[in-house]
Write a protein that holds these residues in place. Structure first.
Motif, PDB file in Angstrom:
ATOM      1  N   THR A 263       5.191   0.040   3.271  1.00 51.06           N
ATOM      2  CA  THR A 263       3.804   0.504   3.295  1.00 51.06           C
ATOM      3  C   THR A 263       3.473   1.338   2.073  1.00 51.06           C
ATOM      4  OG1 THR A 263       4.300   2.548   4.479  1.00 51.06           O
ATOM      5  CG2 THR A 263       3.853   0.577   5.812  1.00 51.06           C
TER       6      THR A 263
ATOM      7  N   GLY B 241      -2.990  -2.830  -4.032  1.00 54.23           N
ATOM      8  CA  GLY B 241      -2.249  -4.021  -3.626  1.00 54.23           C
ATOM      9  C   GLY B 241      -2.688  -4.607  -2.305  1.00 54.23           C
ATOM     10  N   PHE B 242      -3.780  -4.124  -1.736  1.00 53.56           N
ATOM     11  CA  PHE B 242      -4.252  -4.626  -0.443  1.00 53.56           C
ATOM     12  C   PHE B 242      -5.324  -5.700  -0.620  1.00 53.56           C
ATOM     13  CE2 PHE B 242      -2.939  -0.246   0.709  1.00 53.56           C
ATOM     14  CZ  PHE B 242      -2.072  -0.544   1.742  1.00 53.56           C
TER      15      PHE B 242
ATOM     16  N   THR C  92       1.573  -3.638   2.459  1.00 57.82           N
ATOM     17  CA  THR C  92       0.685  -4.225   1.448  1.00 57.82           C
ATOM     18  C   THR C  92       0.204  -5.615   1.832  1.00 57.82           C
ATOM     19  OG1 THR C  92       2.652  -4.968   0.253  1.00 57.82           O
ATOM     20  CG2 THR C  92       1.655  -2.875  -0.435  1.00 57.82           C
TER      21      THR C  92
END
Length: 783
Positions: free
Chosen positions: A674, A694-695, A724
């Motif tokens: 995470t 990065g999401f 992510t």
């Protein structure tokens, strides 16, 4: 033929047999002369070579003792009640009385006394009854040793056969014993092996049984009675046949007087007295007589035979010392805790099972039953070890541990709603679906919250995320759960069936296994096989060895890093919140102030059983409540009766003791794969910030009291963590709850201030002042 005549005939037959034996010995075994002290062996080396091991061993072993961790006695184990004692622990008058009545030439012969045997037979024939012993004490020792050590009925019959061959063998072995041992050693060995009646083998057991004293303290009246018992312990039993006992004792006293070992006054005084018995209680024998922990004792017996591979003969006749791990204080506290909640013999059984993390030592096994008796409240099955019912949500820990190991963080968030339907697991031909139970289960939760409130929808969804039940099942095995007990489904079959209900603990569970598995968490990932035995010592106090020459008890059986230590420490910190107040956990009734306690509750389908497992770094204990005879709704839940029993059992152990902390959670495991969800203030800024982190993101319209189109946050919210690969939802208000504010009423402007008075006269004094005089009035300052 009269009884008297028949008795004389039997005695004459014995006389003839003895003459035959003596002749054979003189012909084949002895030198052709008779020494002043008796018959001398021609070749003592060959005689010694003929000695069986039973005769060259030490004196007979005493009772096996089963000891608690504090060395207090739990019980004894014995076939024959015997406590062997050293020569200096037997009173001199006892030795003298026995020698006088059984073998008055004991200190003169070399094991075979033809002269004494012929004299005894002639005396007995003349009297018509047994007045003197026919064989030497050494011969009797041979006979009794071979009889009591015989492993089969055939060998026992051979040891007592009324044959010349048996008597020849006894005589030869008696001569060999005399070559090897001193007279005092032979006499002591005999006194330690001979049967005195009333279940008492050996002089110490007899002294306790008849007089409640030690063998060293026997007096003339007591010793003379015991010496007389050897010939016929049942017929001359002072408890059941006191008249016979008096008559036989007086025969012993007469013999002692004749040999000038007591005075006429002593003979007259003691002969006139009744037998002064003061019966003692036979020592405890077996688990049914255990002073504490009867079910634990039964578990020890199973462990000795099936794990350590000891024979029944070793256990009951070996004079062993079994050092166990039982903590009497924890056993007593557990016993009382169960009875606080469930009466003795109740249809519901409550099992409390405690083990020590890092060693596997079993500390206590309590249940609201008595062991081994025949009353309704009694039970012979060790319910603490058998698997009968499931233990419910206690198995969610295995799924959580598997997920943490795979990189899922404790922040892994799932929105399941009030019911979750699996995308993978089936219930028959239909998708498997579970509802939320109670109002405390949130529709959206992360792993930590889901464990604390025991969310069923979340954990089915987490199993979906794992793809199958294989990893949770194997995690359970690695932590110490067994799937090979009777009534259990093998792990391989559970994996093959891919049953999504695994995480809800539907399978038959052993309370002991449950405690062992959670101990792996308490020990920071070290799994230890359960053991109730820490040492087995032989009769000499040395470690008992097996066929390989190695001690049968080889120490604790532990596997370091059976699961990653970081997974264990992180789960412990999460599970503390299930017990410790302030987090809304289901196990708060187990909490003991001043201590860090982790735990998990469980309730099986239809409430056929409930469970609670709690632990500290020092102790782990499981509680299960169920009907062991049939399916029955227990009318409670794991956080009720289960947590209450755990609290009541552990409070006396923990209260007033220093708190022992758990290690901190491992940040790598805790955070997993995470990153922190960025905080943002608008839809566009969120899209940019989430992409940079990065999401992936999606926008979702949600009910809100904000104006339509307003940004209201993210799920998970900014500042929380998420993997992510998790899609972050940007939440935008649909305006459903928005209420436009009332219009603002117009405001009346304030009146302008009065203009200042005009400046006075001209004097041109001062350059500044003169400049001002040429201007008109200034405009007002805007407000």
């Amino acid at each position: 033929m009269s009884e008297n005549a028949a008795s004389r005939t039997r005695l004459l037959a014995k006389l003839a047999a003895t003459i035959v034996v003596a002749g054979a010995l003189l012909a084949g075994l002895l030198l052709p002369w008779i020494g002043g002290t008796g018959l001398i062996a021609r070749n003592s080396a060959s005689l010694l070579d003929a000695l069986p091991v039973e005769l060259t061993d030490q004196t007979p072993a005493g009772n096996t003792r089963v000891l608690a961790a504090d060395h207090s006695l739990i019980t004894n184990l014995y076939t024959n009640n015997r406590s062997s004692v050293a020569p200096d622990k037997i009173s001199l008058v006892m030795k003298q009385a026995l020698v006088d009545i059984e073998d008055s030439r004991f200190y003169d012969h070399n094991g075979l006394d033809v002269q004494g045997t012929l004299r005894a037979l002639i005396t007995n024939v003349a009297a018509g009854s047994v007045r003197e012993g026919g064989s030497t004490l050494t011969q009797q020792l041979v006979k009794q040793t071979l009889l009591q050590s015989a492993p089969t009925a055939e060998e026992r019959a051979a040891a007592t056969a009324d044959s010349v061959a048996r008597k020849l063998r006894e005589a030869r072995l008696a001569l060999a014993l005399e070559e090897k041992y001193s007279k005092d050693e032979i006499l002591t060995r005999y006194l330690n092996i001979v049967y005195f009646g009333e279940g008492a083998y050996g002089i110490q057991a007899a002294a306790q049984r008849y007089f409640s004293v030690n063998a060293a303290d026997l007096t003339l009246p007591q010793a003379s009675m015991l010496a007389g018992l050897v010939q016929s312990p049942t017929n001359d039993d002072p408890i059941t046949n006191p008249e016979n006992a008096v008559a036989r004792r007086n025969q012993v006293l007469q013999r002692m007087y004749k040999l000038k070992h007591i005075s006429a006054e002593q003979l007259a005084e003691v002969s006139a007295q009744p037998v002064p018995i003061k019966p003692g209680i036979p020592p405890a024998n077996g688990c049914i007589d255990a002073s504490i922990g009867g079910f634990f004792c039964a578990y020890v017996m199973d462990y000795l035979t099936h794990t350590l591979k000891l024979s029944q003969d070793q256990i009951f006749n070996g004079g062993l010392t079994i050092q166990t791990s039982l903590r009497p204080d924890m056993q007593a506290a557990g016993d009382q805790a169960v009875l606080n909640t469930l009466p003795m013999g109740d249809h519901l059984a409550g099992m409390y099972t405690a083990v020590e993390p890092g060693t596997g030592h079993v500390l206590a096994m309590s249940v609201n039953r008595k062991y081994g008796c025949a009353q309704p409240e009694c039970e012979s099955v060790v319910l603490n070890t058998v698997a009968s019912q499931g233990s419910g949500s206690t198995w969610k820990v295995f799924t959580a541990a598997a997920a943490l190991e795979q990189g899922f963080s404790k922040y892994f968030t799932l929105t399941t709603g009030r019911r979750y339907t699996s995308h993978i697991y089936k219930n028959g031909g239909d998708p498997y679906s579970v509802p939320a139970l109670g109002n405390s289960t949130p529709s959206t939760a992360d792993m930590e919250k889901a464990l604390i409130v025991s969310s069923n929808p979340y954990f089915l969804a987490l199993e979906d995320a794992l793809g199958s039940v294989e990893k949770p099942v194997k995690m359970a095995e690695r932590m110490g759960m067994r799937f090979d007990r009777p009534n259990q489904k093998p792990a391989e079959k559970i994996i093959a069936e891919n049953n999504g209900a695994f995480t809800f603990g539907p399978y038959a569970t052993s309370p002991l296994d449950l405690a062992v598995a959670y101990s792996t968490l308490a020990a920071n990932g070290t799994r230890c096989a359960p053991t109730p035995v820490t040492a087995v010592l032989d009769r000499n106090g040395k470690p008992l060895t097996g066929k390989d020459g190695q001690p049968v008890v080889k120490g604790d059986s532990c596997t370091k890093d059976a699961i990653p230590p970081g997974v264990a420490s992180t789960l412990s910190q999460i599970l503390r919140k299930d017990v410790e107040p302030g987090f809304g956990g289901t196990g708060q009734r187990a909490y003991i102030p001043g201590h860090q306690i982790a735990g998990k509750t469980g309730t099986s389908q239809s409430q056929f059983s409930i469970a609670f497992v709690g632990y500290t770094p020092q102790y782990t204990a499981s509680v299960m409540v169920l009907n062991p005879k049939r399916n029955e709704n227990v009318g409670s839940f794991g956080g009720g009766k289960g947590a209450t029993i755990w609290h009541d059992a552990m409070a006396p152990i923990l209260e007033g003791k220093p708190m022992v902390p758990f290690p901190p959670a491992d940040p790598k495991v805790e955070n997993g794969n995470t990153v922190v969800v960025p905080r943002c203030g608008s839809v566009s800024s969120c899209r940019d910030a989430l992409a940079q982190a990065g999401f992936e993101s999606v926008t979702d319209s949600v009910d809100s009291d904000a104006p339509r189109g307003s940004f209201v946050g993210t799920n998970p919210p900014g500042g929380r963590r998420a993997p992510t690969d998790q899609v972050i939802t940007i939440r935008v208000s649909n305006g459903s709850g928005y209420v436009a504010p009332a219009p603002t009423p117009p405001t009346t402007p304030a009146p302008a201030p009065a203009p200042p008075p005009p400046a006075g006269g001209g004097g041109g004094g001062g350059g500044g002042g003169g400049g001002g005089g040429g201007h008109g009035p200034q405009p007002p300052v805007p407000r």
